[in-house]
Design an enzyme around this catalytic site. Structure first.
Site, PDB file in Angstrom:
ATOM      1  N   ASN A  56       0.866  -1.181   0.000  1.00  0.00           N
ATOM      2  CA  ASN A  56       0.000   0.000   0.000  1.00  0.00           C
ATOM      3  C   ASN A  56       0.903   1.232   0.000  1.00  0.00           C
ATOM      4  O   ASN A  56       2.114   1.122   0.200  1.00  0.00           O
ATOM      5  CB  ASN A  56      -0.977  -0.018   1.176  1.00  0.00           C
ATOM      6  N   ASP A  99       1.456  -8.759   1.467  1.00  0.00           N
ATOM      7  CA  ASP A  99       2.365  -7.756   2.033  1.00  0.00           C
ATOM      8  C   ASP A  99       2.881  -8.221   3.407  1.00  0.00           C
ATOM      9  O   ASP A  99       4.094  -8.244   3.662  1.00  0.00           O
ATOM     10  CB  ASP A  99       1.583  -6.433   2.148  1.00  0.00           C
ATOM     11  N   SER A 126      -3.986  -6.525  -6.249  1.00  0.00           N
ATOM     12  CA  SER A 126      -5.308  -5.869  -6.089  1.00  0.00           C
ATOM     13  C   SER A 126      -6.506  -6.798  -5.927  1.00  0.00           C
ATOM     14  O   SER A 126      -7.615  -6.311  -5.696  1.00  0.00           O
ATOM     15  CB  SER A 126      -5.618  -4.896  -7.240  1.00  0.00           C
ATOM     16  N   THR A 127      -6.329  -8.119  -6.056  1.00  0.00           N
ATOM     17  CA  THR A 127      -7.519  -8.990  -6.030  1.00  0.00           C
ATOM     18  C   THR A 127      -7.859  -9.542  -4.644  1.00  0.00           C
ATOM     19  O   THR A 127      -8.783 -10.332  -4.503  1.00  0.00           O
ATOM     20  CB  THR A 127      -7.390 -10.173  -7.007  1.00  0.00           C
ATOM     21  N   VAL A 134      -7.694  -7.772  -0.598  1.00  0.00           N
ATOM     22  CA  VAL A 134      -8.381  -6.704   0.134  1.00  0.00           C
ATOM     23  C   VAL A 134      -8.834  -5.573  -0.799  1.00  0.00           C
ATOM     24  O   VAL A 134      -9.868  -4.944  -0.563  1.00  0.00           O
ATOM     25  CB  VAL A 134      -7.438  -6.152   1.228  1.00  0.00           C
ATOM     26  N   TYR A 135      -8.090  -5.324  -1.873  1.00  0.00           N
ATOM     27  CA  TYR A 135      -8.422  -4.215  -2.778  1.00  0.00           C
ATOM     28  C   TYR A 135      -9.597  -4.526  -3.700  1.00  0.00           C
ATOM     29  O   TYR A 135     -10.063  -3.641  -4.422  1.00  0.00           O
ATOM     30  CB  TYR A 135      -7.195  -3.763  -3.571  1.00  0.00           C
TER      31      TYR A 135
END
Ligand code: ADP
Length: 190
Positions: free
Chosen positions: A35, A45, A132-133, A135-136
């Site tokens: 992030n 992450d 991105s797939t 939490v995003y």
């Protein structure tokens, strides 16, 4: 389905899709779906920081102190710490907002900037998670096409040291979606 590796060759470089844990990959660099604050977090992450140790966060803090938060679609590189990979490239994918907020261009940028950074550092092999797939919230089928198209275009059009790109998908559903997307794309090109 049933295979756990799918692979194509683009311009003498290898692109493969595997199911697994990116923290265990032995490519020159692995990419982190970070992030903007570069302070670690959940998902991939958190797993990368846990496996790589505190040296990664130390460099991330220095980068943020020097240049501020990392904008969406950009990438920076740190040590890999205790990982098998020598480096970690941190990039920020878009948060899914329904599709009308430039998400596809920003996601493509995250992959492209990561690959450019690997090439600028003369690296030969790069592993990506599905940016991105998690939490995003980016829909996996759409993200898969953007990811694979961007990687293939980069390998095809760039004079690059990068000879191996691995998409490392954590769960079997994500692996199946990426595998199917690659098969369809290769099929379309005939
Ligand atoms: P984002 O915030 O960009 O959505 P996430 O970390 O929440 O990032 O999720 C991105 C993808 O990474 C998801 O498909 C998630 O299952 C996957 N993931 C989580 N841990 C790992 C890991 N150790 N190796 C590879 N992929 C992982």
């Amino acid at each position: 389905m049933g295979n756990n590796i799918v692979q194509i060759t683009v311009n003498q470089a290898k692109l493969s899709i595997v199911q697994g844990d990116i923290t265990r990959q032995a490519t020159d660099t692995i990419v982190n779906a970070a992030n903007s604050g570069l302070m670690g977090g959940g998902g991939v992450d958190g797993a990368i920081h846990r496996a790589g140790g505190p040296a990664i966060l130390e460099e991330c803090k220095q980068i943020v102190a020097r240049q501020g938060r990392l904008p969406t679609g950009q990438a920076v590189m740190t040590t890999g710490g205790n990982l098998k990979a020598k480096y970690v490239i941190h990039t920020v994918g878009p948060v899914w907002g329904g599709g009308g907020k430039d998400e596809a261009a920003l996601l493509a940028s995250a992959y492209r900037e990561s690959l450019k950074l690997a090439a600028a550092n003369k690296l030969a092999s790069v592993s990506f998670p599905s940016i991105s797939t998690g939490v995003y919230g980016y829909p996996v089928d759409q993200a898969a096409r953007v990811a694979l198209e961007t990687i293939i275009l980069f390998l095809r059009e760039s004079v690059t040291t990068v000879k191996e790109v691995v998409m490392v998908l954590f769960d079997s559903r994500t692996f199946d979606v990426y595998s199917e997307a690659l098969r369809e794309m290769v099929g379309e090109e005939g």
